[in-house]
Enzyme design. Structure first.
Site, short mmCIF file in Angstrom:
data_model
loop_
_atom_site.label_atom_id
_atom_site.label_comp_id
_atom_site.label_asym_id
_atom_site.label_seq_id
_atom_site.Cartn_x
_atom_site.Cartn_y
_atom_site.Cartn_z
N CYS A 88 0.85 -1.20 0.00
CA CYS A 88 0.00 0.00 0.00
C CYS A 88 0.88 1.24 0.00
O CYS A 88 1.93 1.27 0.65
CB CYS A 88 -0.89 -0.03 1.25
SG CYS A 88 -1.64 1.55 1.68
N CYS A 91 1.62 4.47 3.84
CA CYS A 91 2.55 4.72 4.95
C CYS A 91 3.97 4.32 4.55
O CYS A 91 4.16 3.31 3.87
CB CYS A 91 2.14 3.92 6.18
SG CYS A 91 0.48 4.31 6.80
N GLU A 356 -12.55 31.60 3.22
CA GLU A 356 -12.38 30.23 2.71
C GLU A 356 -13.03 30.13 1.33
O GLU A 356 -14.13 30.64 1.11
CB GLU A 356 -13.03 29.23 3.67
CG GLU A 356 -13.20 27.82 3.15
CD GLU A 356 -11.89 27.16 2.77
OE1 GLU A 356 -11.85 26.56 1.68
OE2 GLU A 356 -10.91 27.26 3.54
N ASP A 401 -3.63 29.27 7.34
CA ASP A 401 -3.54 27.80 7.31
C ASP A 401 -3.83 27.36 5.87
O ASP A 401 -4.87 26.78 5.57
CB ASP A 401 -4.55 27.20 8.29
CG ASP A 401 -4.41 25.69 8.43
OD1 ASP A 401 -3.45 25.13 7.85
OD2 ASP A 401 -5.25 25.08 9.11
N CYS A 428 0.91 22.47 6.34
CA CYS A 428 0.87 21.01 6.22
C CYS A 428 1.92 20.52 5.23
O CYS A 428 2.02 19.32 4.95
CB CYS A 428 -0.52 20.54 5.79
SG CYS A 428 -1.11 21.24 4.25
#
Length: 479
Positions: A88, A91, A356, A401, A428
């Site tokens: 997968c 991860c 937003e 953000d 992020c």
């Protein structure tokens, strides 16, 4: 380093080498040194001995692909792994102890920041761990497909390194077991019917994605089956009956949480994205509730909400501490999503204005503010770049953000023009952050505090919170 298949010292595409991964740069770039030259090999971990083939060599930059892992890293713990690990694409660090994952991410963040900020000029607070290392995600977008060409139906994540192949993931470790129960029941049901998945190249087929969201605090579950409108791939069966039977199969599952809603979304976009042309409620409602830092949030299928609820509490608490005193101050929350940060700051601010671009998220933010009894929040729908000039309020503080690509250069200039004393940037994607930091520093902002927050254990991603002060205002508004 042993040269495997070349007779000259000049490395070229197709050459095969063996070596050890020395380090991993953000987000997943393993570095091996071959004949004194750095080569990037993605999805590796420090200390692995691998055999690789050179896939790209251009302008002094080389990339390679792993052919075989010859020796595991001394850091790896095989018992830590998910059964799907390696196959997968989700991860890359799951075989490492969590403390080692944090060390790698902390080093990556520090290295990136130090490339644009003088190391001794700011306070680096390290990286804060996620409260949950397994089962932490509150949202997953599973894809329908096949694991091999013309193979049986698969439902899960993309195979590592592949755009087309899908790996069924019934034992995924980063979601609650309820996700896996729903995935297995859905796959088995449509496999029994022989329903065709949507083939990206031919743009033919019915099944596209399965979106599952589950609140960590309330246990409420929202499931959305995303399909095309090509009902001819239902084998002559009536769509309403097919969907009703699927819904009943889900409702009969022994889940730990409770179903808030089961939905069907039609999506005929040619792009491989989860989006809605039309969404129909098959059961319950099209939203659920989650709680963060004592506040309650209503979340719809496609609205942005941090995927790690417990980690989000750590992230937003860190951001709140960086923002500092807000009494009698106007705060701008740019790229505000469903208004989470705005509402966490609102109780101790004069007013918070959120901007937003996703209208659905703005509607949700307004509902959430009402839900939490906050009357000093204003949420505006629009692109920050286009809306910012028309904002009536003048901010005392700004929190940004932005999405993964960072802030649009023109929008960044306009944000800086407000001249606020303090700005908090939540990122992020640290590589986008450091690009924006170059401009911010050129325009007078100085980085004072930095803290990493691991929202994504097992993966290469990490959030970073930065507090900056406007040097031009130093001494004028210190509070």
């Amino acid at each position: 380093m042993e040269l495997q298949e070349t007779e000259t010292d000049e490395m070229k595409k197709g050459d095969i080498y063996e070596g050890i991964i020395e380090k991993v740069e953000f987000p997943n770039k393993g570095i091996m040194v071959i004949d004194g030259e750095r080569v990037v090999i993605k999805n590796t971990v420090p200390g692995q001995k691998i055999q690789c083939v050179v896939t790209k060599r251009r302008k002094g930059k080389s990339e390679a692909r792993t052919l075989e892992i010859l020796e595991r890293s001394p850091l790896e713990l095989p018992d830590n792994e998910c059964p799907h690990f390696g196959l997968c694409g989700g991860c890359i660090y799951q075989s490492l102890p969590y403390e080692e994952q944090l060390k790698i991410k902390e080093g990556q963040v520090r290295s990136l920041l130090d490339s644009v900020v003088e190391p001794e000029t700011y306070e680096f607070q390290g990286i804060k761990a996620s409260p949950a290392v397994k089962g932490y995600r509150n949202k997953m977008e599973f894809s329908f497909g096949d694991e091999v060409k013309d193979g049986p139906l698969a439902l899960g994540m993309h195979k590592r390194g592949s755009f087309y192949d899908i790996v069924t993931t019934p034992e995924c470790q980063i979601v609650h077991p309820d996700f896996c129960r729903i995935l297995v029941a859905t796959k088995e049901y449509f496999e029994e019917l022989g329903t065709a998945f949507y083939r990206k190249l031919q743009h033919r087929g019915y099944l596209r994605h399965l979106l599952v969201r589950r609140a960590v605090k309330t246990g409420e579950i929202l499931v959305d089956l995303v399909t095309s409108t090509q009902r001819e791939y239902l084998g002559g069966r009536d769509e309403e009956t097919v969907l009703s039977e699927w819904k009943e199969r889900l409702l009969s599952l022994p889940v730990d949480g409770g179903f808030a809603g089961i939905l069907h979304t039609e999506n005929d976009s040619l792009a491989d994205v989860v989006q809605s042309d039309a969404t129909h409620i098959l059961y319950g409602q099209d939203y659920f509730y989650e709680e963060l830092l004592g506040l309650r949030f209503r979340i719809s299928p496609f609205s942005f909400f941090q995927t790690n609820s417990l980690g989000a509490e750590v992230l937003y608490d860190t951001a709140r501490s960086f923002v500092g005193e807000t009494r009698d101050k106007v705060v701008f929350d740019l790229y505000s999503g469903t208004g989470t940060i705005a509402q966490i700051l609102a109780p101790v601010a004069k007013k918070v204005v959120g901007v937003e671009i996703v209208e659905e998220a703005v509607e949700a933010a307004g509902l959430n503010a009402g839900l939490n009894g906050l009357d000093n929040c204003e949420f505006i729908a629009g692109d920050v770049l286009k809306v910012i000039d028309g904002l009536k309020d003048k901010p005392d503080l700004i929190v940004v953000d932005p999405p993964r690509d960072g802030i649009h250069p023109k929008a960044l200039g306009k944000i800086i023009d407000f001249g606020v004393e303090r700005m908090v940037y939540i990122s992020c994607k640290p590589t986008s952050l450091v690009r924006d930091l170059v401009v911010l520093q050129e325009r007078g902002y100085r980085v004072e505090k930095v803290c990493g927050v691991d929202m994504f254990p097992g993966t290469g991603n990490v959030e970073v919170v930065i507090m900056m002060r406007n040097c031009g205002l130093e001494g004028k508004h210190r509070g």
